[in-house]
Scaffold this active site. Structure first.
Site, PDB file in Angstrom:
ATOM      1  N   GLY A 183       1.021  -1.304  -0.079  1.00 44.86           N
ATOM      2  CA  GLY A 183       0.331  -0.502  -0.441  1.00 44.86           C
ATOM      3  C   GLY A 183       1.041   0.933  -0.290  1.00 44.86           C
ATOM      4  O   GLY A 183       2.542   1.865  -0.337  1.00 44.86           O
ATOM      5  N   GLU A 232       3.387  -2.378   3.666  1.00 44.55           N
ATOM      6  CA  GLU A 232       4.376  -3.557   2.391  1.00 44.55           C
ATOM      7  C   GLU A 232       3.476  -4.880   3.265  1.00 44.55           C
ATOM      8  O   GLU A 232       3.910  -5.167   4.421  1.00 44.55           O
ATOM      9  CB  GLU A 232       5.185  -3.420   2.070  1.00 44.55           C
ATOM     10  CG  GLU A 232       6.197  -3.726   2.937  1.00 44.55           C
ATOM     11  CD  GLU A 232       7.518  -3.895   2.188  1.00 44.55           C
ATOM     12  OE1 GLU A 232       7.602  -3.996   0.447  1.00 44.55           O
ATOM     13  OE2 GLU A 232       8.918  -3.954   2.440  1.00 44.55           O
ATOM     14  N   ASP A 243     -13.715   0.334   9.682  1.00 42.07           N
ATOM     15  CA  ASP A 243     -14.078   0.296   8.366  1.00 42.07           C
ATOM     16  C   ASP A 243     -13.504  -0.873   8.276  1.00 42.07           C
ATOM     17  O   ASP A 243     -12.839  -1.958   6.761  1.00 42.07           O
ATOM     18  CB  ASP A 243     -11.175   0.026   8.729  1.00 42.07           C
ATOM     19  CG  ASP A 243     -11.591   1.216   6.992  1.00 42.07           C
ATOM     20  OD1 ASP A 243     -12.033   1.213   6.354  1.00 42.07           O
ATOM     21  OD2 ASP A 243     -10.200   0.721   7.475  1.00 42.07           O
TER      22      ASP A 243
END
Length: 536
Positions: free
Chosen positions: A225, A229, A352
């Protein structure tokens, strides 16, 4: 981790890489030799007036045959065909070319010219070139073959034709000395090749040691990202015990970002206290090489988002979705009811929940991951002024508007995720962040059955109960949602078929992804990347 532990995998990796690369090396050699042989035809023709047309025609013929052979070999290798004997055959042909030229010189120019012709100078060079195959045995075999050919031609054909007053350098003693030097060249180049291979292994071992984060040996990277990682890794403490884990680490460029490091550490602290079969576990938090890492449970599968993309956004089987809902409802119920050491509720909120953070294993297990922004509800708004944590398009209205919220916001996000799994399309859509925010706050959602007639009324009602805009009208808890899912009967029942159907959908998505990647890569499918927690 000892050096001996690392040497064996590194050696196997290097040897395997060299074997896989053999075809590419021979393809390059064939292309070069085809061009060189073609050029040699022209050079031999230009030398005709100087060396005689008989020798010229023989050399032109030899060059033409070599050009045809290497051109045909180049075409064969380019088609993908290869055999391990090809490098040995090619080395034998390459180092035998001067022997054939020596025979031609002997036939057309006589023994003295044959033994002193400039062509013999290239023999040691060809022995050295055998080293490019990265196989010391090939270089040694090349030196021995050259010495044998040279001695054979000399004693069988050249020596009987030499005059008695021949130069001392053409006597058997000096010829044997030359043959010895040919063998020595093979030994030297083999030693050189072995030395470079050892240096390469040493460099790989040193690099490997740098990539060992404490007791974790990194393998392939399976996700990356903007700030972190994820690698597949092996936990290797002393005593030979090994366990496969997912290792998530902050990218070095963000290791000094205090806010992100704090969030990273909070994820470790929170998840280390959670123990539920539907929540990805965190085993360890550490620092290595100037950056932080998390060692987490390894999930061999893929995120729900990748699964749905692999199915070309086709709806999942209804029973697979009810199973998914029941399992994730259990995870949220556990999270929301979690208490501290003093027995007081922590009122945790994931904040999230969305398809990329739902991992599906190849056995059909569903696990909730990525608790990087999870907080207790009392502190869930203690972020920077004006900022909202989470992913737009999967937020509850109160969370997106920056108002106080609790675990029911996670249930709204789960409703959006289940709606998407049942319909194959995102429930809230917008081309910009502003449009997504407006859709979150104002858009009236159609029930899943509007897009998928296979959805039964009970499941429709359960999903739409999660998607109530007002928290007080929404399904109150994960436990209640699980009861609703378990009450669904018939073909849509979550048990006993749901898990198997979810696993079958995963396999279909993986096979389709591999075919797509194989098509993009020209026919060779790369290895499948397992699912792990999504990097930030």
């Amino acid at each position: 981790m000892t050096a001996h532990t690392l040497t064996s995998p590194v050696s196997r990796f290097l040897d395997g890489h060299l074997r896989r690369d053999a075809q590419a090396r021979e393809l390059s050699v064939a292309r070069f030799m085809a061009g060189l042989s073609g050029a040699s035809v022209v050079v031999a023709a230009a030398l005709g007036p100087s060396i005689g047309w008989g020798l010229t025609q023989a050399l032109m013929g030899l060059s033409a045959v070599l050009a045809l052979y290497y051109t045909a070999l180049w075409r064969v290798l380019r088609s993908g065909a290869f055999h391990p004997a090809i490098p040995w055959l090619n080395v034998a042909i390459e180092v035998s070319i001067p022997a054939v030229v020596l025979a031609f010189d002997l036939r057309f120019q006589g023994p003295i010219y044959a033994l002193t012709a400039p062509t013999l100078v290239i023999w040691p060079t060809l022995i050295t070139l055998a080293t490019l195959r990265s196989n010391p045995r090939l270089a040694l075999a090349a030196g021995i073959l050259v010495a044998a050919e040279y001695l054979g031609i000399y004693f069988l054909f050249v020596q009987p034709l030499l005059p008695e007053s021949a130069l001392i350098t053409l006597t058997p003693r000096f010829i044997a000395t030359r043959a010895f030097f040919f063998v020595a060249a093979g030994v030297f180049t083999a030693t050189l090749a072995r030395h470079f291979l050892q240096l390469t292994r040493g460099a790989l071992s040193a690099l490997r040691e740098q990539e060992v984060m404490g007791k974790y040996v990194l393998h392939e990277r399976v996700g990356a990202g903007g700030m972190a990682e994820v690698y597949r890794a092996t936990y290797c403490p002393e005593g030979g015990f090994q366990k496969q884990v997912a290792l998530k680490r902050i990218l070095p460029s963000f290791a000094d970002d205090d806010e992100f490091v704090t969030m990273f550490r909070r994820e470790a602290e929170l998840c280390s206290s959670l123990n539920h079969p539907n929540i990805v576990q965190v085993f360890d938090l550490g620092r290595h090489g100037g950056t932080y890492f998390l060692a987490m449970e390894f999930v061999d599968g893929m995120p729900l988002s990748s699964l749905m993309r692999g199915l070309s956004r086709r709806p999942l089987p209804v029973a697979a979705v009810t199973f998914l809902g029941a399992e994730l409802a259990a995870a949220l119920d556990y999270l929301h009811r979690r208490t501290g050491a003093d027995g007081q509720p922590l009122r945790l909120v994931h904040r999230d929940l969305n398809p990329p953070n739902v991992l599906v294993s190849r056995f059909g297990e569903a696990k909730l991951s990525d608790f990087g922004i999870a907080r207790d509800s009392a502190r869930s708004q203690l972020t920077a002024a004006g900022s909202v944590r989470g992913k737009l398009g999967y937020m509850a209205p109160e969370q997106a508007a920056g108002r106080p919220f609790d675990g029911r916001a996670d249930l709204f996000a789960l409703g959006l995720t289940l709606h998407e799994a049942l319909t194959g399309r995102r429930a809230l859509q917008g081309s910009t962040q502003e449009a997504l925010l407006r859709a979150t706050l104002d858009q009236e959602l159609a029930p899943p059955s509007h897009f998928n007639p296979e959805v039964p009324p009970e499941l429709d009602a359960a999903v739409m109960g999660l998607l109530e805009k007002r928290p007080e009208q929404r399904t109150a808890s994960g436990a209640l949602l699980r009861q609703q899912m378990l009450a669904i009967g018939g073909e849509a029942a979550p048990y006993p078929r749901g898990q198997a159907l979810l696993a079958n959908a995963l396999r279909e998505a993986q096979e389709r992804n591999q075919k797509d990647k194989a098509s993009d890569a020209g026919g060779q499918a790369p290895p499948r990347a397992p699912a792990t927690a999504r990097p930030a």
